[in-house]
Design a protein around this motif. Sequence first.
Motif, PDB file in Angstrom:
ATOM      1  N   GLN A   1      25.014  36.076  13.257  1.00 43.63           N
ATOM      2  CA  GLN A   1      25.971  35.079  13.401  1.00 43.63           C
ATOM      3  C   GLN A   1      25.530  33.950  14.050  1.00 43.63           C
ATOM      4  OE1 GLN A   1      29.463  35.846  12.162  1.00 43.63           O
ATOM      5  NE2 GLN A   1      27.828  36.935  11.100  1.00 43.63           N
ATOM      6  N   THR A   2      25.757  32.992  13.724  1.00 49.84           N
ATOM      7  CA  THR A   2      24.793  31.509  14.336  1.00 49.84           C
ATOM      8  C   THR A   2      25.972  30.817  15.171  1.00 49.84           C
ATOM      9  OG1 THR A   2      25.619  30.536  12.579  1.00 49.84           O
ATOM     10  CG2 THR A   2      23.723  30.865  12.260  1.00 49.84           C
ATOM     11  N   HIS A   3      27.298  30.960  15.883  1.00 49.51           N
ATOM     12  CA  HIS A   3      28.148  30.502  15.765  1.00 49.51           C
ATOM     13  C   HIS A   3      28.411  30.095  17.413  1.00 49.51           C
ATOM     14  CE1 HIS A   3      32.370  29.061  16.706  1.00 49.51           C
ATOM     15  NE2 HIS A   3      32.134  29.707  17.511  1.00 49.51           N
ATOM     16  N   GLU A   4      27.852  31.459  18.022  1.00 46.84           N
ATOM     17  CA  GLU A   4      27.030  31.212  19.193  1.00 46.84           C
ATOM     18  C   GLU A   4      25.780  30.002  19.536  1.00 46.84           C
ATOM     19  OE1 GLU A   4      28.657  32.319  22.718  1.00 46.84           O
ATOM     20  OE2 GLU A   4      30.296  32.502  21.338  1.00 46.84           O
ATOM     21  N   LEU A   5      25.286  30.090  18.776  1.00 50.64           N
ATOM     22  CA  LEU A   5      24.017  29.705  19.019  1.00 50.64           C
ATOM     23  C   LEU A   5      24.431  27.783  19.221  1.00 50.64           C
ATOM     24  CD1 LEU A   5      20.923  29.184  18.636  1.00 50.64           C
ATOM     25  CD2 LEU A   5      21.120  29.665  15.968  1.00 50.64           C
ATOM     26  N   ILE A   6      25.048  27.522  17.294  1.00 52.12           N
ATOM     27  CA  ILE A   6      25.216  26.241  17.202  1.00 52.12           C
ATOM     28  C   ILE A   6      26.628  25.867  18.419  1.00 52.12           C
ATOM     29  CG2 ILE A   6      27.615  24.706  16.103  1.00 52.12           C
ATOM     30  CD1 ILE A   6      26.215  26.500  13.341  1.00 52.12           C
ATOM     31  N   GLU A   7      27.107  26.390  19.111  1.00 47.86           N
ATOM     32  CA  GLU A   7      27.861  26.413  20.653  1.00 47.86           C
ATOM     33  C   GLU A   7      27.070  25.698  21.801  1.00 47.86           C
ATOM     34  OE1 GLU A   7      31.631  25.492  20.582  1.00 47.86           O
ATOM     35  OE2 GLU A   7      31.315  25.443  17.679  1.00 47.86           O
ATOM     36  N   GLN A   8      26.178  26.704  21.765  1.00 44.68           N
ATOM     37  CA  GLN A   8      25.414  26.379  23.171  1.00 44.68           C
ATOM     38  C   GLN A   8      24.439  25.630  22.916  1.00 44.68           C
ATOM     39  OE1 GLN A   8      25.565  27.922  25.892  1.00 44.68           O
ATOM     40  NE2 GLN A   8      23.903  26.377  26.295  1.00 44.68           N
ATOM     41  N   ALA A   9      23.851  25.347  21.329  1.00 43.91           N
ATOM     42  CA  ALA A   9      22.483  24.201  20.913  1.00 43.91           C
ATOM     43  C   ALA A   9      23.501  23.348  21.381  1.00 43.91           C
ATOM     44  CB  ALA A   9      22.144  23.763  20.135  1.00 43.91           C
ATOM     45  N   LEU A  10      25.033  22.742  20.791  1.00 49.21           N
ATOM     46  CA  LEU A  10      25.749  21.936  21.379  1.00 49.21           C
ATOM     47  C   LEU A  10      25.854  21.002  22.923  1.00 49.21           C
ATOM     48  CD1 LEU A  10      28.296  22.026  18.261  1.00 49.21           C
ATOM     49  CD2 LEU A  10      25.996  19.980  18.065  1.00 49.21           C
ATOM     50  N   ARG A  11      26.438  22.282  23.965  1.00 48.78           N
ATOM     51  CA  ARG A  11      26.193  22.245  25.042  1.00 48.78           C
ATOM     52  C   ARG A  11      25.242  21.708  25.622  1.00 48.78           C
ATOM     53  NH1 ARG A  11      30.021  26.329  24.421  1.00 48.78           N
ATOM     54  NH2 ARG A  11      28.476  28.284  25.022  1.00 48.78           N
ATOM     55  N   ASP A  12      23.763  22.211  24.670  1.00 49.26           N
ATOM     56  CA  ASP A  12      22.499  21.555  25.584  1.00 49.26           C
ATOM     57  C   ASP A  12      21.855  19.918  24.992  1.00 49.26           C
ATOM     58  OD1 ASP A  12      22.205  23.921  26.293  1.00 49.26           O
ATOM     59  OD2 ASP A  12      21.136  24.578  24.647  1.00 49.26           O
ATOM     60  N   GLY A  13      22.645  19.391  24.211  1.00 47.15           N
ATOM     61  CA  GLY A  13      22.703  18.069  24.107  1.00 47.15           C
ATOM     62  C   GLY A  13      21.935  18.380  22.389  1.00 47.15           C
ATOM     63  N   LYS A  14      22.055  19.029  21.952  1.00 43.04           N
ATOM     64  CA  LYS A  14      21.012  19.132  20.580  1.00 43.04           C
ATOM     65  C   LYS A  14      21.470  18.555  19.432  1.00 43.04           C
ATOM     66  CE  LYS A  14      18.045  22.664  22.565  1.00 43.04           C
ATOM     67  NZ  LYS A  14      16.831  21.822  23.064  1.00 43.04           N
ATOM     68  N   LYS A  15      21.083  18.203  18.471  1.00 45.87           N
ATOM     69  CA  LYS A  15      21.683  17.400  16.766  1.00 45.87           C
ATOM     70  C   LYS A  15      21.454  18.825  16.053  1.00 45.87           C
ATOM     71  CE  LYS A  15      21.949  13.802  14.531  1.00 45.87           C
ATOM     72  NZ  LYS A  15      20.809  12.580  14.036  1.00 45.87           N
ATOM     73  N   ILE A  16      22.867  19.536  16.071  1.00 49.19           N
ATOM     74  CA  ILE A  16      22.699  20.415  14.951  1.00 49.19           C
ATOM     75  C   ILE A  16      23.567  20.370  13.465  1.00 49.19           C
ATOM     76  CG2 ILE A  16      24.210  22.645  14.084  1.00 49.19           C
ATOM     77  CD1 ILE A  16      22.124  23.139  16.511  1.00 49.19           C
ATOM     78  N   LEU A  17      22.104  20.151  12.650  1.00 47.18           N
ATOM     79  CA  LEU A  17      22.236  20.549  11.403  1.00 47.18           C
ATOM     80  C   LEU A  17      22.596  21.160  10.692  1.00 47.18           C
ATOM     81  CD1 LEU A  17      18.480  18.552  11.161  1.00 47.18           C
ATOM     82  CD2 LEU A  17      20.919  17.766  11.471  1.00 47.18           C
ATOM     83  N   ILE A  18      23.554  21.641   9.506  1.00 47.77           N
ATOM     84  CA  ILE A  18      23.529  22.450   8.562  1.00 47.77           C
ATOM     85  C   ILE A  18      22.906  22.322   7.268  1.00 47.77           C
ATOM     86  CG2 ILE A  18      25.047  23.751   9.870  1.00 47.77           C
ATOM     87  CD1 ILE A  18      27.152  22.642   7.977  1.00 47.77           C
ATOM     88  N   PRO A  19      22.883  23.092   6.218  1.00 43.49           N
ATOM     89  CA  PRO A  19      22.406  22.851   4.887  1.00 43.49           C
ATOM     90  C   PRO A  19      23.509  22.660   3.902  1.00 43.49           C
ATOM     91  CG  PRO A  19      22.324  25.518   5.010  1.00 43.49           C
ATOM     92  CD  PRO A  19      22.961  25.406   6.446  1.00 43.49           C
TER      93      PRO A  19
END
Length: 179
Positions: free
Chosen positions: A55-73
């Motif tokens: 499940q990528t949900h936690e990863l996405i949330e944390q990455a956004l908190r870490d200031g990263k730009k998140i992309l999805i297909p």
Amino acid sequence: MKSELRKQVLQEMKAIPREQKQAMDQALTEGLLQYPFYQEANTIATYLSFPHEFQTHELIEQALRDGKKILIPKTYPKGRMDFVVYHPQQLVKTSFGLLEPQGNLEVVDASQIDLIHVPGLAFTTEGYRIGYGGGYYDRYLEHFTGHSMSTIYPCQVQQFMPENHDIPVQEVLVDEGNL
């Protein structure tokens, strides 16, 4: 051969008890977040999971908190795929039951992506993978120069002969803690 393996691994993934799966997802997420690939990345492409997958949900949330730009297909006919900036309000359910971005999408060029977090069903220890059969990731990774990694369950580690168009991911993170 591939279709048999797909079916077998899919059944095994779906059979993982919910609590065990949540524990593995958490351990894999924590493992990924400690990875230098992740820490050094500014732009990360990941995916929106099927229920049986990591499940990528936690990863996405944390990455956004870490200031990263998140992309999805975003996929198109004939195996074409783009990565677009993740905006939860743009997500619409497809006929496959997966959420996909719709509307005015901001496509990011492969050269701007630092890390691609790649889904799949079966993986060899060398990083070769069997996906869902669309070929989207093999085509995309062929010309991709950044880092690639996958987070998988022990049942997804399999032995198979890669085909010549298969592109391996650089790192395969397996949750060994719950074996």
